[in-house]
Design a protein around this motif. Structure first.
Motif, PDB file in Angstrom:
ATOM      1  N   SER A 165       4.361  54.586  69.118  1.00 41.74           N
ATOM      2  CA  SER A 165       5.636  53.860  69.079  1.00 41.74           C
ATOM      3  C   SER A 165       6.445  54.051  70.360  1.00 41.74           C
ATOM      4  O   SER A 165       7.320  53.245  70.664  1.00 41.74           O
ATOM      5  CB  SER A 165       6.467  54.287  67.862  1.00 41.74           C
ATOM      6  OG  SER A 165       7.042  55.567  68.054  1.00 41.74           O
ATOM      7  N   ALA A 207       4.880  54.324  73.382  1.00 37.99           N
ATOM      8  CA  ALA A 207       3.935  54.039  74.468  1.00 37.99           C
ATOM      9  C   ALA A 207       4.568  53.278  75.626  1.00 37.99           C
ATOM     10  O   ALA A 207       4.244  53.532  76.790  1.00 37.99           O
ATOM     11  CB  ALA A 207       2.724  53.273  73.936  1.00 37.99           C
ATOM     12  N   THR A 208       5.470  52.354  75.343  1.00 34.36           N
ATOM     13  CA  THR A 208       6.077  51.563  76.422  1.00 34.36           C
ATOM     14  C   THR A 208       7.444  52.090  76.849  1.00 34.36           C
ATOM     15  O   THR A 208       8.049  51.533  77.759  1.00 34.36           O
ATOM     16  CB  THR A 208       6.222  50.090  75.998  1.00 34.36           C
ATOM     17  OG1 THR A 208       7.073  50.020  74.851  1.00 34.36           O
ATOM     18  CG2 THR A 208       4.858  49.479  75.686  1.00 34.36           C
ATOM     19  N   ALA A 209       7.905  53.147  76.223  1.00 35.80           N
ATOM     20  CA  ALA A 209       9.203  53.737  76.589  1.00 35.80           C
ATOM     21  C   ALA A 209       9.048  54.529  77.896  1.00 35.80           C
ATOM     22  O   ALA A 209       7.990  55.097  78.160  1.00 35.80           O
ATOM     23  CB  ALA A 209       9.713  54.646  75.482  1.00 35.80           C
ATOM     24  N   PRO A 210      10.101  54.582  78.697  1.00 38.62           N
ATOM     25  CA  PRO A 210      10.040  55.365  79.934  1.00 38.62           C
ATOM     26  C   PRO A 210      10.297  56.855  79.652  1.00 38.62           C
ATOM     27  O   PRO A 210      11.336  57.413  80.003  1.00 38.62           O
ATOM     28  CB  PRO A 210      11.160  54.749  80.779  1.00 38.62           C
ATOM     29  CG  PRO A 210      12.167  54.286  79.766  1.00 38.62           C
ATOM     30  CD  PRO A 210      11.373  53.846  78.576  1.00 38.62           C
ATOM     31  N   THR A 220       2.585  62.340  72.595  1.00 34.98           N
ATOM     32  CA  THR A 220       3.530  61.577  73.424  1.00 34.98           C
ATOM     33  C   THR A 220       3.496  62.089  74.856  1.00 34.98           C
ATOM     34  O   THR A 220       3.447  61.302  75.810  1.00 34.98           O
ATOM     35  CB  THR A 220       4.960  61.661  72.849  1.00 34.98           C
ATOM     36  OG1 THR A 220       4.957  61.115  71.524  1.00 34.98           O
ATOM     37  CG2 THR A 220       5.951  60.909  73.719  1.00 34.98           C
ATOM     38  N   HIS A 237       2.064  60.047  78.454  1.00 31.36           N
ATOM     39  CA  HIS A 237       2.936  59.784  79.605  1.00 31.36           C
ATOM     40  C   HIS A 237       2.655  60.732  80.771  1.00 31.36           C
ATOM     41  O   HIS A 237       3.438  60.783  81.726  1.00 31.36           O
ATOM     42  CB  HIS A 237       4.400  59.875  79.170  1.00 31.36           C
ATOM     43  CG  HIS A 237       4.784  58.766  78.238  1.00 31.36           C
ATOM     44  ND1 HIS A 237       5.194  57.533  78.688  1.00 31.36           N
ATOM     45  CD2 HIS A 237       4.785  58.695  76.888  1.00 31.36           C
ATOM     46  CE1 HIS A 237       5.438  56.748  77.649  1.00 31.36           C
ATOM     47  NE2 HIS A 237       5.188  57.427  76.548  1.00 31.36           N
ATOM     48  N   THR A 240      13.767  58.081  78.522  1.00 34.32           N
ATOM     49  CA  THR A 240      13.677  58.559  77.146  1.00 34.32           C
ATOM     50  C   THR A 240      13.248  60.008  77.154  1.00 34.32           C
ATOM     51  O   THR A 240      12.312  60.377  77.868  1.00 34.32           O
ATOM     52  CB  THR A 240      12.657  57.705  76.353  1.00 34.32           C
ATOM     53  OG1 THR A 240      13.104  56.346  76.375  1.00 34.32           O
ATOM     54  CG2 THR A 240      12.522  58.179  74.925  1.00 34.32           C
TER      55      THR A 240
END
Length: 172
Positions: free
Chosen positions: A64, A66-69, A88, A92, A120
């Protein structure tokens, strides 16, 4: 004369170099995501690892985000929090940063706010610490978390003026 020509060339190159700088990239808004560790197993009463259901939740949670910075992942020294944050962090290219579970929430929140300006930040805590950390970050009231709750996601967003907003969601 030669010295004057060299100085003029240096000044010109510095002036032109200043024009060639790239504009600053826009910063991603600052969002703290605070969760309790996922479901734990019964393998060790003092420091249990995640159960199969907990590992699956940690993987879904990572997906969920995956595309957050994601800029950082924090977890206490316990296996269950480390294992919740690990997917997580790995996704990243980060290392999970340990923090002391017994550290005062206000002190830890002040460190987080000092060290992060954008992106994030995931914080994995415990039922008796995660709500207090969220409350300290947003300067708002956050409901306590029962020992049986594993799916609450608390989001604290900090706007460019430093104002915090709070939102709660549930993981699926």
């Amino acid at each position: 004369m030669r010295s004057t020509a060299c100085t003029a060339a240096l000044v010109l190159s510095l002036a032109l170099g200043g024009c060639a700088t790239r504009p600053a990239e826009p910063q991603a808004p600052l969002t703290y995501v605070i969760v309790r560790h996922a479901e734990k197993s019964t393998d060790d009463p003092r420091d249990p690892s995640l159960s199969d259901a907990g590992q699956a939740r940690a993987e879904r949670f990572a997906a969920s985000l995956a595309t957050a910075p994601v800029r950082a992942v924090y977890a206490t020294e316990y296996r269950r929090t480390q294992q919740t944050g690990a997917p997580t962090a790995q996704a990243h290219g980060l290392t999970v940063v340990r923090y002391e579970a017994k550290q005062a929430a206000a002190e830890f929140a002040a460190t987080l706010r000092r060290d992060h300006r954008d992106g994030t930040v995931l914080v994995v805590g415990h039922s008796n610490t995660a709500p207090a950390i969220a409350a300290a970050l947003c300067a708002c009231e956050v409901a306590p978390m029962p020992e049986t709750e594993f799916d609450r996601r608390m989001l604290v967003r900090i706007d460019p003026q430093g104002q915090a907003s709070f939102e709660q969601t549930r993981d699926r």
